[in-house]
Design an enzyme around this catalytic site. Sequence first.
Site, PDB file in Angstrom:
ATOM      1  CG  HIS A  40      -3.520   2.665   3.395  1.00  0.00           C
ATOM      2  ND1 HIS A  40      -3.134   2.805   4.714  1.00  0.00           N
ATOM      3  CD2 HIS A  40      -2.351   2.509   2.687  1.00  0.00           C
ATOM      4  CE1 HIS A  40      -1.821   2.741   4.795  1.00  0.00           C
ATOM      5  NE2 HIS A  40      -1.326   2.561   3.578  1.00  0.00           N
ATOM      6  CB  CYS A  95       1.950   2.752   5.128  1.00  0.00           C
ATOM      7  SG  CYS A  95       1.982   3.443   3.473  1.00  0.00           S
ATOM      8  CB  CYS A 105       4.253  -2.954   2.614  1.00  0.00           C
ATOM      9  SG  CYS A 105       2.790  -2.206   1.869  1.00  0.00           S
TER      10      CYS A 105
END
Length: 403
Positions: free
Chosen positions: A359, A91, A389
């Site tokens: 996302h 991510c 995160c």
Amino acid sequence: MTEAYIYDALRSPRGKGRKDGSLHEVTSVALGAQMLNAIRERSGLDGHAVEDVIWGNATQAFEQGGCLARTTVLASDLDERIPGLSINRFCASGMEAVNLAANQVKGGAGEAYIAGGVECMSRVAMGSDGAAVAVDPTVAMDHYFVPQGISADIIATEYGFSRDDVDSFAVESQNRAAAAWEDRRFDKSVVTIRDVNGLPILAHDEYMRPGTDMQTLGGLKPAFKDLGEVMPGFDSVAKLKYPHLEAINHVHHAGNSSGIVDGSAAVLIGSKEFGEKYGLKPRARIRATAKIGTDPTIMLTGPVPATERVLKAAGMEIGDIDLFEVNEAFSSVVLRFMQAFDVDHSKLNVNGGAIAMGHPLGASGAIIIGTLLDEMERQGKSTGLATLCVASGMGAATVIELV
């Protein structure tokens, strides 16, 4: 050491990560190439203007496989002498691309880079690369691996966030995103995406659900409850690592978790000399960067130690930061960040986040840096911190200062 500056930051709108999403027809290469072209055109770059393109994406398989960065350069209008480096920090891939580019500039390894990333989740499904951390028992069992949704629920349980807490945060994200679009706060940075014929197909984040309220979210069943509790459930695995938890409170669902979307973002990073050469004004200085590994079971607490590390590197304290962008992977991730640092929500994700807008894994880190920069300029604030995160237990952070 040379300073590294942000000269521009652009992103695509985020399309629904499904076959009926507006960006589904656009390949990862084509979407990224449009971002590179937009940076080139807006900044007036020509020839071998940048040293490299550093490009993040989290699922490096199928059309996102190989060296996607180099393929994207070749598909764009950039000079073929510019190479390309594909990176993967899940991510945080887009943020790590920016941070790596900045540190290359600071170290004198080239005057300028384009950094960012892409993820077309409607075309290349998350997890389709068969990542060993999830499927290889010699790794997963030794480190008490659980899916991210279970990790988010562990955070909620460990730090005392109720279903109302996580739903309330999600409603506010939707409200803020809708208000930001209504106020045209993203106009400076969002690039309209076009089809192969040059016709516009998406100019606005399409995942958002304006009007979402507590009643709407209250009707959704916890998404990870069965995964955790049905034998041999992942809750049992998690409690081997966290034996003090009598039970895991499953509070997350699609409405308070980040959306699956297609998207891309690009950031132009360069030295002072690069800006002078091309007549460009720097918008912000990248003051410090950081990354860290964390417990892979709870997995998603990385923004807290990454922020501690980046603040130390910058010689700053949390009170020195004017605005924050914390990626909304799940509500509990951001709630834990605010709890840990006693950060007021009025300074954090003021235009909503990934719960509302989605996302796109490999692009999100670059997206939130650009969003942070735009909002700092809009409010006339001096310092900002962006953090995410990261799957398998990591965190990344960047501190920028307005020029």
